[in-house]
Design a protein around this motif. Structure first.
Motif, PDB file in Angstrom:
ATOM      1  N   ASP A 171      32.446 -34.302 -79.050  1.00 45.91           N
ATOM      2  CA  ASP A 171      33.205 -34.834 -77.929  1.00 45.91           C
ATOM      3  C   ASP A 171      32.678 -36.222 -77.574  1.00 45.91           C
ATOM      4  OD1 ASP A 171      30.754 -34.141 -76.884  1.00 45.91           O
ATOM      5  OD2 ASP A 171      31.534 -32.829 -75.312  1.00 45.91           O
ATOM      6  N   ASP A 180      51.625 -28.614 -77.535  1.00 42.30           N
ATOM      7  CA  ASP A 180      50.265 -28.097 -77.369  1.00 42.30           C
ATOM      8  C   ASP A 180      49.529 -27.945 -78.698  1.00 42.30           C
ATOM      9  OD1 ASP A 180      51.486 -25.925 -78.521  1.00 42.30           O
ATOM     10  OD2 ASP A 180      51.022 -24.513 -76.909  1.00 42.30           O
ATOM     11  N   ARG A 199      42.742 -38.103 -84.030  1.00 43.46           N
ATOM     12  CA  ARG A 199      43.475 -39.119 -83.281  1.00 43.46           C
ATOM     13  C   ARG A 199      44.469 -39.859 -84.174  1.00 43.46           C
ATOM     14  NH1 ARG A 199      38.300 -40.183 -80.606  1.00 43.46           N
ATOM     15  NH2 ARG A 199      38.054 -42.175 -81.697  1.00 43.46           N
ATOM     16  N   ASP A 231      44.389 -34.810 -78.553  1.00 44.38           N
ATOM     17  CA  ASP A 231      44.319 -33.874 -77.431  1.00 44.38           C
ATOM     18  C   ASP A 231      44.378 -32.425 -77.889  1.00 44.38           C
ATOM     19  OD1 ASP A 231      44.226 -35.974 -75.594  1.00 44.38           O
ATOM     20  OD2 ASP A 231      46.417 -36.065 -75.417  1.00 44.38           O
ATOM     21  N   GLU A 256      36.131 -28.437 -77.296  1.00 48.92           N
ATOM     22  CA  GLU A 256      36.293 -28.559 -75.852  1.00 48.92           C
ATOM     23  C   GLU A 256      37.298 -27.533 -75.357  1.00 48.92           C
ATOM     24  OE1 GLU A 256      36.096 -32.789 -74.225  1.00 48.92           O
ATOM     25  OE2 GLU A 256      36.922 -33.147 -76.227  1.00 48.92           O
ATOM     26  N   LYS A 307      41.321 -27.127 -76.329  1.00 51.22           N
ATOM     27  CA  LYS A 307      41.697 -27.544 -77.675  1.00 51.22           C
ATOM     28  C   LYS A 307      41.831 -26.325 -78.585  1.00 51.22           C
ATOM     29  CE  LYS A 307      40.312 -32.337 -77.611  1.00 51.22           C
ATOM     30  NZ  LYS A 307      39.729 -33.463 -78.383  1.00 51.22           N
TER      31      LYS A 307
END
Length: 457
Positions: free
Chosen positions: A19, A194, A369, A375, A381, A384
């Motif tokens: 992260d 999502d 990314r 995301d 995290e 995710k």
């Protein structure tokens, strides 16, 4: 508080989260529910907060997010070793992509591409890659079927060319047909906001020297309206720069910017011969990139780490197996580390130019990314998707390491991967892919490769 029910608890792991804070838990745990990460922290604390239906004691092994291959040619998988064999007979014709790669792809049936996908994706999973960004090839629907079967995450697309010299006829279409096929793939394999849909469809343009300005503009417009990315080869060679200067009076990046196609919809694979002004444009316009370290250094001093540090969403790509045939992104990261030290540090006599963490961060967070999935995946995290890789330290290469992180960044490879989870589902157990018949796939591919090899002599 009552413990939260979860599907799976991975506990007693050396968790490297990748992260923004570079979080590490020396005795950590990750809780998974419905394919998503719902808790992370020290094992003792997480165990007090969740009630798992199943649990796995990882015994101190390293737990990281899955690696992301930001530039893959699925359809070239059965080319592994063929160019090296040809090279023993004499010099290869150039450019290699036009003389060998595209003609090989042109002879593939839908069944060939599905077999290629099964072979590539199972190999990638076994070495810790949990997601891929397809560069564009024939029969993308067959790639999607293979990805679903193997259990990997990926975005597939159609090889797209409406121009170019000496291009095999079956690989070149009209502008209208090229646009239609791109739209069909994107609409047949819709994405989910999502990230819970593993296999999605995108769009592609092979490169500007094989795609008309009209096609570039139209594909970019249709991709943008659908929220998918356009994967292309960009600033990959001097011939491309000369072509753009001769035809448009601009270098490739300037040309794409001028026609409105240099936006965050675009993913520029290779991006080798870019200058500082180009890097600024990438960062300002949100254009992503892929550094394919196996081949890029044979073209020029690719400024991949410089792009990374200046905020470009750049990942690492294997570029498939047509040359230097590994799909192990850990090995690609090591090549990137050595090469970037040469590009960025040697001329200033700075032996500490490259942070040991940067290449793997590019392969994980940068790759996520670059696909537009920052995301969704790319770090451990809460919220995710649970795309996770377990790395053991039992190999000879790990002997003598007291630091898990030193081993991870310096020496770990796909051979050290023991277990892999995608969407919280285990797809590799004890080093073996569990979703498909790997031995059978390899046997079928060996037989078919001998036939296909005749087309690139």
């Amino acid at each position: 508080m009552n413990p939260r029910p979860v599907d799976l608890l991975l506990e007693h792991a050396y968790v490297v989260a990748f992260d923004a804070q570079r979080t590490v838990f020396s005795d950590g745990a990750v809780a998974i529910s419905s394919g998503a990460i719902v808790d992370i922290g020290p094992t003792d604390e997480v165990r007090g907060r969740v009630a798992p239906a199943a649990r796995r004691n990882l015994g101190g092994r390293i737990l990281i997010p899955g690696l992301v291959d930001a530039h893959l040619h699925t359809a070239q998988t059965m080319m592994r070793g063929l160019l090296t064999d040809l090279r023993r007979r004499g010099d290869l014709r150039v450019p290699t992509w036009r003389e060998y790669l595209v003609p090989f792809e042109a002879h593939l049936s839908e069944e060939d591409v599905e077999l290629s996908g099964l072979l590539a994706y199972s190999t990638m999973l076994a070495s810790g890659t949990t997601a891929f960004f397809e560069a564009g090839g024939p029969h993308p629907e067959a790639m999607a079927r293979a990805a679903w079967a193997a259990g990997i995450r990926g975005s597939v697309s159609q090889s797209t060319m409406d121009g170019g010299d000496r291009i095999v006829g079956s690989m070149r279409t009209t502008t209208e047909e090229a646009l239609r096929r791109n739209i069909e793939v994107a609409e047949a394999l819709p994405s989910a906001a999502d990230g819970s849909v593993r296999v999605t469809g995108g769009m592609s343009l092979r490169q500007i020297i094989t795609c008309s300005p009209e096609l570039v503009v139209d594909v970019h417009r249709e991709a943008r309206s659908r929220g998918v990315k356009v994967h292309t080869h960009l600033v990959e060679g001097t011939y491309e720069i000369d072509y753009a200067l001769e035809r448009f009076g601009r270098r490739p990046v300037e040309y794409l910017q001028e026609i409105g196609a240099f936006t965050d919809t675009l993913h520029g694979a290779h991006s080798v011969l870019v200058g500082d002004e180009d890097i600024t444009r990438y960062a300002q316009h949100g254009v992503s990139a892929a550094h394919c370290a196996k081949g890029n250094f044979g073209i020029g001093p690719a400024p991949a780490v410089r792009m990374w540090r200046r905020g470009v969403d750049i990942g690492l790509g294997t570029d498939g197996v047509a040359s230097l045939g590994t799909l192990d992104l850990f090995r690609v990261a090591m090549i990137a580390r050595v090469g970037q030290q040469l590009v960025e540090g040697v001329h200033r006599h700075n032996r500490n130019e490259i942070d040991p963490r940067e290449p793997l961060e590019m392969a994980i967070a940068g790759g996520a990314r670059s696909m537009g999935l920052g995301d969704v995946i790319g770090s451990i995290e809460i919220g995710k998707r649970a795309d996770l890789v377990v790395i053991g330290m039992e190999s000879p290469d790990a002997a003598g390491y007291d630091s898990e992180e030193a081993f991870l960044y310096e020496c770990a490879s796909g051979r050290d991967v023991t277990d892999v989870f995608v969407e919280g589902t285990q797809v590799v157990a004890n080093g073996e892919v569990t979703t498909v018949d790997v031995a059978g796939i390899r046997a079928r591919a060996r037989v078919r490769q001998r036939v296909l090899a005749e087309h690139i002599a």
